[in-house]
Design a protein around this motif. Structure first.
Motif, PDB file in Angstrom:
ATOM      1  N   TYR A  43      -5.055  -5.129   6.623  1.00 20.95           N
ATOM      2  CA  TYR A  43      -5.658  -5.215   5.292  1.00 20.95           C
ATOM      3  C   TYR A  43      -7.114  -4.754   5.322  1.00 20.95           C
ATOM      4  O   TYR A  43      -7.555  -3.996   4.449  1.00 20.95           O
ATOM      5  N   PHE A  54      -4.388  -3.632  -4.469  1.00 20.82           N
ATOM      6  CA  PHE A  54      -2.937  -3.501  -4.348  1.00 20.82           C
ATOM      7  C   PHE A  54      -2.526  -2.796  -3.051  1.00 20.82           C
ATOM      8  O   PHE A  54      -1.741  -3.343  -2.262  1.00 20.82           O
ATOM      9  N   ILE A  55      -3.033  -1.605  -2.810  1.00 22.59           N
ATOM     10  CA  ILE A  55      -2.618  -0.819  -1.640  1.00 22.59           C
ATOM     11  C   ILE A  55      -3.027  -1.495  -0.323  1.00 22.59           C
ATOM     12  O   ILE A  55      -2.196  -1.572   0.597  1.00 22.59           O
ATOM     13  N   ASN A  57      -3.319  -4.677   0.282  1.00 25.40           N
ATOM     14  CA  ASN A  57      -2.399  -5.797   0.460  1.00 25.40           C
ATOM     15  C   ASN A  57      -0.993  -5.315   0.780  1.00 25.40           C
ATOM     16  O   ASN A  57      -0.285  -5.936   1.581  1.00 25.40           O
ATOM     17  N   LEU A  58      -0.577  -4.222   0.174  1.00 29.22           N
ATOM     18  CA  LEU A  58       0.725  -3.639   0.473  1.00 29.22           C
ATOM     19  C   LEU A  58       0.798  -3.219   1.939  1.00 29.22           C
ATOM     20  O   LEU A  58       1.772  -3.518   2.641  1.00 29.22           O
ATOM     21  N   THR A  62       3.041  -5.029   4.808  1.00 33.89           N
ATOM     22  CA  THR A  62       4.044  -4.209   5.500  1.00 33.89           C
ATOM     23  C   THR A  62       3.882  -4.330   7.009  1.00 33.89           C
ATOM     24  O   THR A  62       4.868  -4.511   7.736  1.00 33.89           O
ATOM     25  N   LYS A 120      -1.867  -8.174  -8.909  1.00 34.28           N
ATOM     26  CA  LYS A 120      -1.831  -7.002  -8.026  1.00 34.28           C
ATOM     27  C   LYS A 120      -1.710  -7.422  -6.567  1.00 34.28           C
ATOM     28  O   LYS A 120      -0.962  -6.808  -5.788  1.00 34.28           O
ATOM     29  N   GLY A 124       1.492  -6.606  -4.252  1.00 33.70           N
ATOM     30  CA  GLY A 124       1.284  -5.876  -3.007  1.00 33.70           C
ATOM     31  C   GLY A 124       1.925  -6.592  -1.829  1.00 33.70           C
ATOM     32  O   GLY A 124       2.580  -5.964  -0.983  1.00 33.70           O
ATOM     33  N   GLY A 128       5.159  -5.125   0.215  1.00 31.20           N
ATOM     34  CA  GLY A 128       5.076  -4.889   1.650  1.00 31.20           C
ATOM     35  C   GLY A 128       6.174  -5.603   2.415  1.00 31.20           C
ATOM     36  O   GLY A 128       6.770  -5.051   3.344  1.00 31.20           O
TER      37      GLY A 128
END
Length: 151
Positions: A43, A54-55, A57-58, A62, A120, A124, A128
């Motif tokens: 992160y 968002f991205i 955390n995604l 993941t 968001k 995320g 993920g």
């Protein structure tokens, strides 16, 4: 850079504490804690290159979910033993607090902004986890239960 080290240390401590509360077996505490540190590290790295919540955390979720899938298969325990504690550093506690504080204060515009941030972050994390779980199912499909014929 020292700020990131402090964040990783607190992520390790929070993951360890939650793992103890979640009754993770003492033999698995180090692996569960490492999952939280990897999740938070991914992160932080993504956050340095990508704006928004968002991205990063995604990506963090993941990485953490993929780690949980791999370690759970290698140690022959259920995936949630590593996945749930590993996602604790990403929990949107601060954003949720800001949402509730602004709602109680009557600042509905700020509450809406903080609520969108909370949403968001949650999406995320969920995205993920789903991405890593789906890839894990394709790589290593689970065995189906044996069908018993009806008499």
């Amino acid at each position: 850079m020292p700020r990131d080290l402090i964040i990783l240390l607190t992520a390790a401590l929070s993951t360890l504490g939650f793992s103890i509360l979640f009754y993770v077996h003492p033999r698995r505490l180090i692996l569960a804690t490492l999952g939280g540190v990897l999740t938070c590290g991914a992160y932080l790295v993504a956050g340095h290159f990508i704006d928004g919540v968002f991205i990063p955390n995604l990506i963090g979720a993941t990485v953490g979910a993929a780690y949980a899938e791999v370690i759970a298969r290698s140690t022959r325990v259920p995936v949630p033993v590593y996945m749930i504690p590993g996602m604790i550093p990403l929990a949107p506690g601060g954003a949720l607090y800001n949402t509730m504080f602004n709602l109680v204060s009557g600042e509905f515009s700020a509450a809406g902004d903080a609520g969108m941030t909370t949403l968001k972050i949650a999406l995320g994390i969920a995205g993920g986890i789903m991405a890593a779980s789906v890839v894990g199912l394709f790589i290593h499909p689970r065995k189906r239960a044996r069908q018993v014929p009806n008499p």
